[in-house]
Design a protein around this motif. Structure first.
Motif: not given
Length: 960
Positions: A307-310, A416-417, A438-440, A450-451
RNA sequence: GCCCUGGUGGUGGAACUGGUAGACACGCAGGACUUAAAAUCCUGUGGCCGUUGAGGCCGUAUCGGUUCGAUUCCGAUCCGGGGUACCA
């Protein structure tokens, strides 16, 4: 004259003591069985009715196992270091050892009166130097050990030093505090002092900064329970949270093993669950956030790196080390104010009041590691300094605590989810597809985690990490009455004293208080120096030190060469049954598992777990009596505070509080003013202004009805006021001296006998459940004992037994009871066992059975529960040796099985009638026979059954 | 707050794996024995309606679900107890 329990019980207690009937042998060909009770702290109030509950249960098992042919170890001792004796010492100057000795003597008398089958030759006391010598010895072992994560066990610190000398600490994989990396050359270049400082980061017993409740006025550290609303319970002085150098034990090194090994022990699922939660394993990632315009970086731990982008802001614990450096001048005042405020709130308050949202912006910003955008840095006390890194990346859309915080302070919320509705509440579930990331984007949560961890590691921002909620255990106490820590200081560096100098005994002090400078009581000791030269450590060990290994000492209680001999521990190994309160679930029971594993790692004992089977006995609750009082000053001019008890029917006042009144006060007995101790010493904080009108009302009432009582005056206090004028509300809570609701077993033993107490405590209900104490049913148990006696006697109380053969009816009763009680003991259902004895005695009485063939086995099966009367009957039956050497009888199914079974016949699930049928019929035969019956036809009223469910020897259900 | 645990007659509790709810005991009511009391023994005792040797309905904290059948399993709610890291 009927059964004289006083005489009989005394006789057998003396017999057992004299013949050492319950002595356990360390050399025996019999199989071993070790039954252990959690030993008591000998408090001044003596044993109360709650203590023996578990002891009686374990004693029943011990006696049962003995007559099943086991060599039983069933010891008892005292957890005799602790605060109450010290508190008493502070007040009176009496050395705690004296108080403790007196209390132990009283406990011993009380225990003896209940007829336990303890092997008293193995008694131990944690405050006895013979015992704590070995507690200190184990501490020294902990100091000289480190935890090697590669071999996954504790090792001698020498192996670590060897590694440092050849490779430095670069390839070490150890449980340790934060340490900078160094090479072998750098290590060798360090001086003694620096090397020792480094080693301290690896030792299993180490010094570190820990957060404590510090009370400046009392000059001491307080337990959380001694702190109420930011003030000390005793005295009402302010308490602040403060960092102090403390000895700690690195229990976190064992977190994984403590968790995994739970699967191999027979403890209740709920208790295991509690330990699992307490250890609190969580997988996630560390992640660094750069601070804008600064060299500093904030490291956070998160279980949801996906959830880093959030992440829209960062929250630091108010105690976080970077707070001061980060705060901009503009916000300094407000931040300081907030830090002061949060210091007064205990961790528990902070976790409890999640609804009360508090926090403060620092003025600083962090750089989002993936977006590059700036996000504000806040401090908030919902973030705890002791967990993770003391900093969180706040993702309000997917964490409810961050969500409340963001809503309250109007901070942005980014979803973000997908899957929730974040306009109302956060969506915390780990399910759904990533969006705005972004890339997620498009990944499931699991894959995204994991990513992102891989990405974080590639970019060097942090790494995947397993975190535990479990914290290292603080081991030093600013107290007198505990084991001295066997450490001295040379050049400011801690060293352990030589093993040959153990025990390090508690020194004499003039007072049991901290010094004026706020040092612990041991600092008062005169000329107390190691080798006459070096300062000793001044804190002492906590209450749980001795209890973390005492079960081993019982195996070999008098060994002055070793803490336990190889032979003894190889024979007894571990505890087969451990009984104690559930309140120890996450304290004692984790520490004892930790020490066991540590001692195993050093090759000193052969087991990795202390107890195979554990039962938590439910607490016996007391009934506290609460009286309403009001504490007030009427006006500014009135200097002294006045305490008024509120009369019956007096309307509830806003500033009234409740105090506990001693239970014996509300019942019969005399009142002693000293007993009104719990007058809530925090009263000074609670002063309220009372309007004149209300004040007059209360005062008039008391002036009219009880003038001498108008003000609270404990000297003239009289019980009758309670009954007549005061509103007493009973409240069920823990039975404890401090709650003034203790009931001792002594009176019951005098009135009914020990066998009756034993049976009654078991009869009260299931062992594991908490239950309030009352004596309502004790008459029934007492009657049972007299009826049992009468079976062996004629109408004139003369012993009379028939040698005739038993009838099938008598055998059926006996064997049914043997079966029941054997099964009940095996599943620790003691209450139902007592019921089955009652049924058995009632039925045999009805048959006027006095045959040896029945009554001899009966005495044996009753003997674990009511040993005194059983011994007496056994000796009347002509046996010379104690019934403890008898053999538990087998039951035979043959005598029990019935030819017929009364089938309850239900229609649509409702029982309508019973029909007796042979018990060996098949389903088809049963339904055919049932349907053919007239009563059934009548009930069916012409309707055709849709379905017939037949469970042989259980039930028949006809569905129409 | 979080974690654990419990809720069955007037009371303590029983019902062990989903199969007769309330075993056993207290209390209460009535009776026997007794000059009397204690002790002992007998009978009744979840609630409501009905009967006075018919029976019926309701009932295991509350609401809902699964099932031929739920005190027992599932979901939600309410209430009590324990723990929450320096009480032991």
């Amino acid at each position: 004259m009927e059964y004289n329990f006083t005489e009989v019980e005394k006789k057998w207690r003396e017999y057992w003591a004299e013949h050492k009937t319950f002595r356990a042998e360390n050399n025996s060909t019999k199989p071993k069985y070790y039954v252990l009770d959690m030993f008591p702290y000998p408090s001044g109030a003596g044993l109360h009715v709650g203590h023996p509950l578990g002891y009686i249960a374990s004693d029943i098992v011990a006696r049962y196992k003995r007559i099943q042919g086991y060599n039983v170890l069933h010891p008892m001792g005292y957890d005799s270091f602790g605060l109450p004796a010290e508190q008493y010492a502070i007040q009176t100057g009496t050395h705690p050892a004296i108080t403790t000795e007196q209390n132990i003597n009283r406990y011993r008398d009380q225990l003896d009166n209940i007829g336990f089958s303890f092997d008293w030759e193995r008694e131990l006391r944690t405050s006895n130097p013979d015992f704590y010598k070995w507690t200190q010895w184990i501490f020294i072992k902990l100091f000289h050990a480190w935890y090697n994560n590669k071999s996954n066990k504790a090792e001698d610190i020498k192996t670590l030093v060897a590694e440092f000398e050849s490779n430095g600490n670069t390839s070490i994989h150890a449980a340790c505090s934060d340490t900078e990396t160094f090479s072998a050359d750098e290590w060798k270049a360090m001086g003694e002092k620096q090397q020792q400082t480094v080693l301290l980061n690896y030792r299993l017993a180490y010094l570190s900064d820990a957060m404590v409740n510090w009370c400046p006025q009392l000059g001491t550290v307080l337990a959380n329970e001694e702190v109420k609303d930011g003030f000390s319970e005793r005295g009402g002085y302010p308490v602040v949270r403060k960092l102090m150098k403390q000895w700690s034990l690195r229990i976190t090194a064992y977190a994984e093993r403590l968790l995994n090994d739970l699967k191999d022990i027979d403890w209740s699922p709920s208790l295991k669950e509690m330990q699992e939660n307490w250890i609190g394993r969580s997988e996630g990632s560390s992640l660094r956030f750069k601070v804008q315009n600064s060299e500093a970086a904030i490291e956070v731990f998160t279980t949801r790196p996906d959830t880093i982008f959030g992440a829209t802001f960062i929250t630091l614990a108010p105690e976080h080390e970077l707070v001061e450096a980060l705060t901009t001048p503009e916000y300094k005042g407000k931040v300081d104010e907030y830090i002061q405020y949060s210091k007064t709130r205990s961790e528990r308050d902070r976790m409890a009041d999640v609804k009360k949202i508090t926090g403060q912006f620092t003025g600083a910003y962090a750089v989002h590691p993936f977006k590059g955008s700036l996000i504000p840095i806040w401090i908030g006390d919902y973030v705890l300094a002791g967990y993770g890194t003391g900093a969180v990346m706040a993702v309000p859309a997917h964490d409810s605590r961050d969500y409340s915080f963001a809503k309250y302070f109007d901070l942005p919320i980014t979803e973000v989810v997908s899957g929730g509705d974040i306009s109302n509440e956060s969506y915390d579930a780990k399910e759904g597809k990533l969006i705005n990331s972004d890339f997620l984007n498009g990944l499931d949560v699991k894959d995204a985690i994991k990513k992102i961890i891989a990405e974080i590691e590639t970019r060097g921002l942090g790494k995947g990490k397993t975190n535990y909620r479990l914290r290292d255990a603080i081991f030093g106490r600013q107290r007198y009455w505990g084991e001295p820590i066997p450490i001295y200081y040379r050049d400011g560096i801690p060293y352990t004293i030589d093993e040959k100098d153990l025990p390090l005994e508690l020194p004499v002090v003039d007072k049991y208080l901290p010094t004026e400078e706020g040092e612990p009581p041991l600092a008062r000791a005169k000329d107390w120096k190691y080798k006459g030269e070096y300062e000793y450590e001044q804190t002492t060990m906590p209450g749980w030190a001795g209890s973390s290994w005492y079960y081993l000492r019982y195996m070999d209680a008098h060994n002055d060469k070793e803490f336990v001999s190889r032979d003894a521990v190889n024979y007894w190994k571990d505890v087969d049954l451990y009984i104690g309160g559930a309140e120890h679930a996450t304290g004692h029971l984790l520490y004892v598992r930790f020490w066991t594993k540590f001692l195993y790692d050093l090759g000193l004992i052969p087991v990795i777990e202390p107890a195979r089977k554990l039962i938590n006995q439910g607490m016996i609750l007391g009934v506290s009596m609460l009286a309403r009082i009001v504490n007030c000053v009427v006006s500014n001019e009135m200097q002294d505070t006045q305490l008024f008890f509120l009369p019956n029917d007096f309307p509830t006042l806003e500033n009234e509080i409740k105090i506990r009144v001693p239970i014996e006060f509300v019942e019969d007995g005399k009142f002693h003013s000293s007993k009104l101790v719990k007058l809530r010493e925090k009263l000074p904080n609670n002063i309220e202004f009372l309007d004149y009108e209300t004040f007059d009302k209360i005062k008039n009432f008391w002036d009219q009805f009880a003038p001498e009582f108008s003000k609270m005056n404990v000297e003239t206090f009289d019980k009758s006021y309670f009954n007549e004028y005061l509103d007493i509300t009973p409240e069920v809570e823990k039975m404890s001296k401090s709650k003034l609701n203790v009931i001792t077993p002594d009176d019951i033993i005098t009135k009914y006998g020990a066998d009756c107490l034993r049976l009654y405590e078991m009869f009260l209900g299931p062992l594991e459940l908490p239950k309030p104490w009352n004596t309502n049913g004790i008459e029934g148990v007492s009657k049972f004992i007299r009826k049992l006696w009468r079976l062996y006697h004629d109408g004139e109380n003369n012993y009379k037994i028939s040698e005739d053969a038993a009838t099938p009816a008598e055998l059926k009763i006996l064997h049914k009871t043997i079966k029941k009680t054997a099964e009940d003991i095996d599943r620790f259902s003691f209450n139902t066992s007592v019921s089955s004895f009652m049924i058995c005695v009632n039925e045999l009485t009805e048959l006027k059975c006095n045959k040896r063939a029945i009554l001899e086995p009966l005495a044996i099966i009753v003997s674990p529960y009511a040993p005194h009367i059983a011994e007496e009957l056994w000796s009347l039956l002509g046996h010379e040796k104690s019934i403890s050497f008898a053999e538990f009888p087998d039951w035979k199914e043959l005598y029990i099985t019935d030819q017929n079974f009364d089938y309850p016949i239900s229609i649509n699930g409702k029982t309508r009638l019973k029909i007796s049928l042979p018990s060996d019929l098949t389903k088809e035969e049963i339904s055919a026979k049932i349907l053919a019956r007239d009563e059934v036809k009548k009930l069916l009223d012409g309707k055709t059954p849709k379905n017939i469910i037949v469970v042989p020897n259980r039930i028949v259900n006809i569905v129409v």
